[in-house]
Design a protein around this motif. Sequence first.
Motif, PDB file in Angstrom:
ATOM      1  N   ALA A 265     -40.853  17.884  36.818  1.00 55.57           N
ATOM      2  CA  ALA A 265     -40.846  16.701  37.677  1.00 55.57           C
ATOM      3  C   ALA A 265     -42.176  16.531  38.392  1.00 55.57           C
ATOM      4  O   ALA A 265     -42.533  15.432  38.807  1.00 55.57           O
ATOM      5  N   MET A 266     -42.915  17.620  38.570  1.00 48.62           N
ATOM      6  CA  MET A 266     -44.199  17.502  39.259  1.00 48.62           C
ATOM      7  C   MET A 266     -45.345  17.171  38.312  1.00 48.62           C
ATOM      8  O   MET A 266     -46.500  17.117  38.720  1.00 48.62           O
ATOM      9  N   SER A 267     -45.006  16.955  37.043  1.00 53.03           N
ATOM     10  CA  SER A 267     -46.028  16.594  36.070  1.00 53.03           C
ATOM     11  C   SER A 267     -46.503  15.160  36.309  1.00 53.03           C
ATOM     12  O   SER A 267     -45.854  14.375  36.991  1.00 53.03           O
ATOM     13  N   ARG A 268     -47.681  14.835  35.740  1.00 51.16           N
ATOM     14  CA  ARG A 268     -48.173  13.460  35.865  1.00 51.16           C
ATOM     15  C   ARG A 268     -47.643  12.579  34.745  1.00 51.16           C
ATOM     16  O   ARG A 268     -47.792  11.365  34.781  1.00 51.16           O
ATOM     17  N   ASP A 269     -47.056  13.201  33.736  1.00 53.55           N
ATOM     18  CA  ASP A 269     -46.536  12.471  32.591  1.00 53.55           C
ATOM     19  C   ASP A 269     -45.185  11.848  32.970  1.00 53.55           C
ATOM     20  O   ASP A 269     -44.262  12.553  33.351  1.00 53.55           O
ATOM     21  N   LEU A 270     -45.091  10.523  32.887  1.00 57.26           N
ATOM     22  CA  LEU A 270     -43.891   9.831  33.366  1.00 57.26           C
ATOM     23  C   LEU A 270     -42.624  10.339  32.684  1.00 57.26           C
ATOM     24  O   LEU A 270     -41.600  10.538  33.317  1.00 57.26           O
ATOM     25  N   PHE A 271     -42.718  10.550  31.360  1.00 57.87           N
ATOM     26  CA  PHE A 271     -41.549  10.970  30.596  1.00 57.87           C
ATOM     27  C   PHE A 271     -41.058  12.339  31.077  1.00 57.87           C
ATOM     28  O   PHE A 271     -39.873  12.566  31.268  1.00 57.87           O
ATOM     29  N   ARG A 272     -42.026  13.251  31.296  1.00 56.92           N
ATOM     30  CA  ARG A 272     -41.654  14.595  31.764  1.00 56.92           C
ATOM     31  C   ARG A 272     -41.012  14.537  33.140  1.00 56.92           C
ATOM     32  O   ARG A 272     -40.126  15.327  33.445  1.00 56.92           O
ATOM     33  N   VAL A 273     -41.466  13.612  33.977  1.00 55.10           N
ATOM     34  CA  VAL A 273     -40.886  13.500  35.325  1.00 55.10           C
ATOM     35  C   VAL A 273     -39.395  13.218  35.216  1.00 55.10           C
ATOM     36  O   VAL A 273     -38.575  13.854  35.882  1.00 55.10           O
ATOM     37  N   VAL A 274     -39.033  12.292  34.314  1.00 55.57           N
ATOM     38  CA  VAL A 274     -37.620  11.935  34.189  1.00 55.57           C
ATOM     39  C   VAL A 274     -36.831  13.105  33.604  1.00 55.57           C
ATOM     40  O   VAL A 274     -35.737  13.429  34.077  1.00 55.57           O
ATOM     41  N   VAL A 275     -37.400  13.779  32.572  1.00 54.40           N
ATOM     42  CA  VAL A 275     -36.714  14.949  32.013  1.00 54.40           C
ATOM     43  C   VAL A 275     -36.528  15.994  33.110  1.00 54.40           C
ATOM     44  O   VAL A 275     -35.459  16.609  33.239  1.00 54.40           O
ATOM     45  N   GLY A 276     -37.569  16.178  33.929  1.00 54.18           N
ATOM     46  CA  GLY A 276     -37.486  17.140  35.028  1.00 54.18           C
ATOM     47  C   GLY A 276     -36.367  16.791  35.990  1.00 54.18           C
ATOM     48  O   GLY A 276     -35.569  17.654  36.370  1.00 54.18           O
ATOM     49  N   LEU A 277     -36.280  15.521  36.349  1.00 54.53           N
ATOM     50  CA  LEU A 277     -35.220  15.107  37.282  1.00 54.53           C
ATOM     51  C   LEU A 277     -33.843  15.314  36.653  1.00 54.53           C
ATOM     52  O   LEU A 277     -32.897  15.724  37.334  1.00 54.53           O
ATOM     53  N   ALA A 278     -33.753  15.051  35.334  1.00 55.33           N
ATOM     54  CA  ALA A 278     -32.468  15.259  34.659  1.00 55.33           C
ATOM     55  C   ALA A 278     -32.075  16.727  34.716  1.00 55.33           C
ATOM     56  O   ALA A 278     -30.908  17.069  34.947  1.00 55.33           O
ATOM     57  N   LEU A 279     -33.073  17.625  34.535  1.00 52.10           N
ATOM     58  CA  LEU A 279     -32.774  19.060  34.589  1.00 52.10           C
ATOM     59  C   LEU A 279     -32.377  19.482  35.996  1.00 52.10           C
ATOM     60  O   LEU A 279     -31.414  20.228  36.186  1.00 52.10           O
ATOM     61  N   ILE A 280     -33.120  18.998  36.995  1.00 55.83           N
ATOM     62  CA  ILE A 280     -32.767  19.333  38.390  1.00 55.83           C
ATOM     63  C   ILE A 280     -31.351  18.882  38.669  1.00 55.83           C
ATOM     64  O   ILE A 280     -30.545  19.594  39.268  1.00 55.83           O
ATOM     65  N   SER A 281     -31.049  17.660  38.202  1.00 53.95           N
ATOM     66  CA  SER A 281     -29.716  17.115  38.412  1.00 53.95           C
ATOM     67  C   SER A 281     -28.657  18.006  37.771  1.00 53.95           C
ATOM     68  O   SER A 281     -27.613  18.281  38.369  1.00 53.95           O
ATOM     69  N   SER A 282     -28.937  18.551  36.565  1.00 55.42           N
ATOM     70  CA  SER A 282     -27.969  19.448  35.916  1.00 55.42           C
ATOM     71  C   SER A 282     -27.798  20.719  36.740  1.00 55.42           C
ATOM     72  O   SER A 282     -26.673  21.211  36.913  1.00 55.42           O
ATOM     73  N   GLY A 283     -28.910  21.258  37.218  1.00 54.44           N
ATOM     74  CA  GLY A 283     -28.834  22.473  38.015  1.00 54.44           C
ATOM     75  C   GLY A 283     -27.982  22.259  39.249  1.00 54.44           C
ATOM     76  O   GLY A 283     -27.150  23.111  39.608  1.00 54.44           O
ATOM     77  N   ILE A 284     -28.170  21.096  39.874  1.00 57.62           N
ATOM     78  CA  ILE A 284     -27.427  20.812  41.106  1.00 57.62           C
ATOM     79  C   ILE A 284     -25.948  20.599  40.801  1.00 57.62           C
ATOM     80  O   ILE A 284     -25.082  21.011  41.574  1.00 57.62           O
ATOM     81  N   VAL A 285     -25.670  19.989  39.651  1.00 59.61           N
ATOM     82  CA  VAL A 285     -24.271  19.807  39.253  1.00 59.61           C
ATOM     83  C   VAL A 285     -23.595  21.163  39.090  1.00 59.61           C
ATOM     84  O   VAL A 285     -22.461  21.377  39.530  1.00 59.61           O
ATOM     85  N   LEU A 286     -24.324  22.114  38.513  1.00 56.34           N
ATOM     86  CA  LEU A 286     -23.793  23.471  38.344  1.00 56.34           C
ATOM     87  C   LEU A 286     -23.528  24.110  39.709  1.00 56.34           C
ATOM     88  O   LEU A 286     -22.521  24.794  39.912  1.00 56.34           O
ATOM     89  N   MET A 287     -24.451  23.837  40.648  1.00 52.55           N
ATOM     90  CA  MET A 287     -24.282  24.366  41.998  1.00 52.55           C
ATOM     91  C   MET A 287     -23.044  23.766  42.660  1.00 52.55           C
ATOM     92  O   MET A 287     -22.256  24.460  43.297  1.00 52.55           O
ATOM     93  N   LEU A 288     -22.905  22.452  42.463  1.00 52.37           N
ATOM     94  CA  LEU A 288     -21.751  21.757  43.040  1.00 52.37           C
ATOM     95  C   LEU A 288     -20.456  22.346  42.472  1.00 52.37           C
ATOM     96  O   LEU A 288     -19.479  22.535  43.186  1.00 52.37           O
ATOM     97  N   PHE A 289     -20.483  22.656  41.179  1.00 52.52           N
ATOM     98  CA  PHE A 289     -19.313  23.226  40.519  1.00 52.52           C
ATOM     99  C   PHE A 289     -18.945  24.560  41.159  1.00 52.52           C
ATOM    100  O   PHE A 289     -17.773  24.847  41.413  1.00 52.52           O
ATOM    101  N   SER A 290     -19.966  25.373  41.461  1.00 53.68           N
ATOM    102  CA  SER A 290     -19.670  26.695  42.016  1.00 53.68           C
ATOM    103  C   SER A 290     -19.348  26.625  43.503  1.00 53.68           C
ATOM    104  O   SER A 290     -18.934  27.624  44.085  1.00 53.68           O
ATOM    105  N   SER A 291     -19.523  25.457  44.132  1.00 53.80           N
ATOM    106  CA  SER A 291     -19.248  25.360  45.567  1.00 53.80           C
ATOM    107  C   SER A 291     -17.761  25.531  45.862  1.00 53.80           C
ATOM    108  O   SER A 291     -17.385  25.833  46.981  1.00 53.80           O
ATOM    109  N   GLY A 292     -16.907  25.323  44.856  1.00 57.43           N
ATOM    110  CA  GLY A 292     -15.470  25.525  45.062  1.00 57.43           C
ATOM    111  C   GLY A 292     -15.032  26.908  44.664  1.00 57.43           C
ATOM    112  O   GLY A 292     -13.840  27.130  44.476  1.00 57.43           O
ATOM    113  N   ARG A 293     -15.971  27.854  44.526  1.00 53.21           N
ATOM    114  CA  ARG A 293     -15.732  29.242  44.121  1.00 53.21           C
ATOM    115  C   ARG A 293     -15.297  29.302  42.660  1.00 53.21           C
ATOM    116  O   ARG A 293     -14.424  28.548  42.215  1.00 53.21           O
TER     117      ARG A 293
END
Lengths: 145, 496
Positions: free
Chosen positions: A20-48
Amino acid sequence: MIWVIALAVWTTLLVGARLAMSRDLFRVVVGLALISSGIVLMLFSSGRVSSAEPAVIAAGEKVLPATAANPLPQALVLTAIVIGFALICFAFILVVRVVRDAETDDAEDLRYAEPAPTHAVEPPASPEGCDPRHPLDEPRTGGHP
Amino acid sequence: MTVPMSMLITSPIFVPLLTAVLATLAYRRPALQRAISFTGILALLACAVALVQFAIEGRPMAVSFGGWEAPFGIEFSVDRLGAIMVLLTALMGLAALVFQIGDPETSPAGEPSKPFVLPLLHGMLVGVGGAFVTADLFNMYVWFEVMLIGVLGLFAAGSRLDQLEAAFKYFVLNVAGTLLLVVAVGAVYAVTGQLNFTALSEAAAFLSPGMALLLLASLGVAFLVKAGAFPLFAWLPAAYHTLPGPVLALVAGLLTKVGVYALLRVFGDVFAPAPEAALGLALEALGWIAAATMLTGVLGAAYHWDMRRILGFHIISQIGYMLLGIALGTEAGNGGTLFYTAHHIIVKANLFFIAAIAWRMTGSYDLRKIGGLANARPLLAIVFAIPALSLVGIPPLSGFWAKLIVLRETLALGHVAWTVVALVVSFLTLYSMMKIWMEAFWKPHPDPSHPLEARGLAPAWCVTIGLALITVLIGLFPDTLAGYCLAAAAEIGGAR
């Protein structure tokens, strides 16, 4: 199990942040998609993470069996995935359009909405074709279609 | 009885959603689309007035969905705070729709009009309305996303290169903000096991100070991104100025204020019972952020010469005042924030509307290229002076009372530094408004042959004069609104 998920969350987040910190626009979106997946996984584990038993109320019962998995994080995660998916799809189309029109995929070269300063004190004027077209101005020369 | 009430509570979402769908279906017929839009916004306005009326009467307004009672199901609940925000949303939506008639950018004469501007506008209002009525933290995140996709569509609808660039930057920075919000919501659920506001506020009292601070900080940062606070506001000046006039006024009037509302809800209502050590520290930090937001916003405005950019930076600066009220952590502070927000939404949207009229008459938003409006249209000069002076805080206009309530409370609590910053920022705001006045209105137009006329301005005049009248009325009779706002603050509690 929770440590495996924690490791997966951090790995995904770090890889996503790197992209996401890349200057390449396409990579930024892929990066955000990955961050979003990571956070979804975190949200999943928030219920133990406790049980793999599906959260289904058996016929004739009124409540979930105590051994069932927590259904709420699953609902939250599904919602987050759907929303994230829609936004990322929109973003990819947006990037394709920007790259096609601007003929660059370098974020540093995107200087249409925010032109680079040319003077120490005076702010730069908008680039040609980047202001709303006034009815009196036409036909306009140059600029973008 | 329960059925109509639940319909009324869901109306801030249901009415714009239905309008958006119908307007999308009518995209081939602009006249029908506009008729649907107006019907929808007037219905929303009527529902909002009813909500405010019921809130004043003190009727409990809450509804749960899917047969799951709160705190298990998603709950919507409307109190005075939510009701007035919905009313302001409907009012601004109506103003923008009226102004949009004859706007050369979104409905150009003799060209096919942009068919998806109106549906997207209503789609955005769905998100705004949802955020104001929901009583569920995760649901609030969903409404922020609905808002985001609506605005992104409005950016991209113009399809000029600068608008696409703005959409991209707005997307990246705002998605970072909403992802932070998901993290915060996940953390809140992991710690308390609740997402419902009432249940959360019962659980908040039992949090350890460290954990409470962690939750407050993560939620706070996420909403500060949305509110456009220092130093997280980069998305706002990068994007806002590319929107067409009426859309810009609506977006600028409403969206950052949803972030402020969320902060007020979280700090002043939901987490108000949290341990004093944690809440005090979080509010202290918020106060300094507010001071920095005021100052950086107004300095950014001082640099620029484009009216849209100047006013855009002033949004940031004014957000600082609203955050300051929340940071005080008292009933009067929260009430002051609500009064400030109500005044600001009307004044700020009006200034953007007036800038759009100035653009239509002079041909540019850049102050270096325009002028002569005071001579050509003295009425516009007067209509500009009212919101401009109100923004600065000159009595007896609405901004004076807003600043008075917030700053009196700030001084009473002994925060001299924050008060000094707020007063200095008022002077710098005056400087910016003087700049617009001198350049756009006072000096002659650099091109003497420019006609300084525009066709089809009648709806635009109605909107700006109407909003200026509201500003004057709030200024002359501040007690009505102030009383309502203080009652709203007392209702959400949150007094330390």
